[in-house]
Design a protein around this motif. Structure first.
Motif, PDB file in Angstrom:
ATOM      1  N   ARG A 140      26.010 -53.969  -1.071  1.00  0.00           N
ATOM      2  CA  ARG A 140      25.945 -52.583  -1.519  1.00  0.00           C
ATOM      3  C   ARG A 140      24.517 -52.172  -1.841  1.00  0.00           C
ATOM      4  NH1 ARG A 140      31.363 -51.025  -2.317  1.00  0.00           N
ATOM      5  NH2 ARG A 140      30.969 -49.215  -3.640  1.00  0.00           N
ATOM      6  N   VAL A 144      22.951 -48.800  -0.472  1.00  0.00           N
ATOM      7  CA  VAL A 144      22.405 -47.746  -1.334  1.00  0.00           C
ATOM      8  C   VAL A 144      21.048 -47.284  -0.817  1.00  0.00           C
ATOM      9  CG1 VAL A 144      21.406 -47.298  -3.616  1.00  0.00           C
ATOM     10  CG2 VAL A 144      23.655 -48.362  -3.438  1.00  0.00           C
ATOM     11  N   GLU A 148      20.192 -43.504   0.373  1.00  0.00           N
ATOM     12  CA  GLU A 148      19.153 -42.731  -0.299  1.00  0.00           C
ATOM     13  C   GLU A 148      18.075 -42.269   0.682  1.00  0.00           C
ATOM     14  OE1 GLU A 148      19.335 -41.550  -3.239  1.00  0.00           O
ATOM     15  OE2 GLU A 148      21.144 -42.653  -3.785  1.00  0.00           O
ATOM     16  N   ARG A 162      28.702 -41.659  -3.309  1.00  0.00           N
ATOM     17  CA  ARG A 162      28.039 -42.896  -2.900  1.00  0.00           C
ATOM     18  C   ARG A 162      28.988 -44.098  -2.877  1.00  0.00           C
ATOM     19  NH1 ARG A 162      24.484 -39.449  -4.801  1.00  0.00           N
ATOM     20  NH2 ARG A 162      22.260 -39.515  -4.219  1.00  0.00           N
ATOM     21  N   GLU A 163      29.852 -44.197  -3.856  1.00  0.00           N
ATOM     22  CA  GLU A 163      30.773 -45.321  -3.887  1.00  0.00           C
ATOM     23  C   GLU A 163      31.718 -45.310  -2.688  1.00  0.00           C
ATOM     24  OE1 GLU A 163      30.847 -48.016  -5.982  1.00  0.00           O
ATOM     25  OE2 GLU A 163      28.902 -47.169  -6.522  1.00  0.00           O
ATOM     26  N   LEU A 166      29.778 -46.347   0.414  1.00  0.00           N
ATOM     27  CA  LEU A 166      29.546 -47.786   0.485  1.00  0.00           C
ATOM     28  C   LEU A 166      30.805 -48.548   0.866  1.00  0.00           C
ATOM     29  CD1 LEU A 166      27.255 -48.159  -2.642  1.00  0.00           C
ATOM     30  CD2 LEU A 166      26.561 -48.332  -0.250  1.00  0.00           C
TER      31      LEU A 166
END
Length: 203
Positions: A140, A144, A148, A162-163, A166
């Motif tokens: 992860r 990330v 980004e 975002r979670e 992922l």
């Protein structure tokens, strides 16, 4: 072959007086994975690991205090964690690199047996939770950074979940290779990338 880069992690070339110790450590790693693949984590015997490596059990405890300790270090050494997906100028290009790296790891014959066992044991016992956390953190963390960068380039919304992102990125590849044991080609990864880019833009 793609598998070669993973196997080479076991063959670090030591120098000087440490040659025998390093060679034995490498043999213990290989034996540990072979035993894990054959018997599962619960049935894994350190006595058998040592015997397979041509050593005594004391050789293991001079290096690691427990079965969990060698499992954690061995998994990291094998390269299951996904890292170093560098800036490639676009989200699609980075997703492709990420998935190809993951495919390389999942193709390894021992990984295909050990990885499902890790998650199964994690569901039954808390002992492997730290190892699962380490695997998730490495994967992860790389994800990330990729997300980004895509946000900074204007390819994804700042408000992206975002979670969820992922979770989405590796799911189809893991399901295809590990759960249903399907051979995933580079062309199929390309189609996954197209779907992922569209999906990530929508969440």
């Amino acid at each position: 072959m793609e598998r070669k880069s993973i196997d080479e992690k076991f063959r670090r070339k030591p120098t000087g007086a440490a040659v025998m110790r390093s060679d034995l450590t490498d043999a213990l790693y290989r034996a540990f994975f072979e035993e894990w693949a054959e018997h599962g984590y619960t049935g894994l015997s350190l006595e058998r690991v040592a015997a397979r490596a041509g050593a005594g059990k004391a050789a293991i405890y001079r290096r690691w205090p427990s079965k969990l300790a060698i499992a954690s270090e061995a998994i990291e050494r094998l390269g299951l964690t996904l890292t170093d997906v560098s800036d490639r100028g676009g989200l699609a290009e980075e997703l492709e690199a990420y998935l190809l790296m993951m495919r390389r790891a999942l193709r390894h014959r021992l990984v295909r047996k050990i990885l499902p066992d890790i998650y199964a044991e994690g569901a039954r016992s808390s002992e492997l939770v730290p190892l699962l956390d380490k695997l998730a953190s490495g994967r992860r963390g790389a994800g990330v950074e990729m997300i980004e960068r895509a946000i900074a380039r204007g390819e994804l919304r700042k408000e992206i979940d975002r979670e969820l992102a992922l979770d989405l990125v590796p799911s189809a590849l893991y399901w295809g290779m590990i759960i249903v044991r399907r051979r995933i080609t580079r062309e199929q990864i390309g189609r996954q990338v197209v779907a992922l880019v569209a999906g990530l833009k929508a969440i």
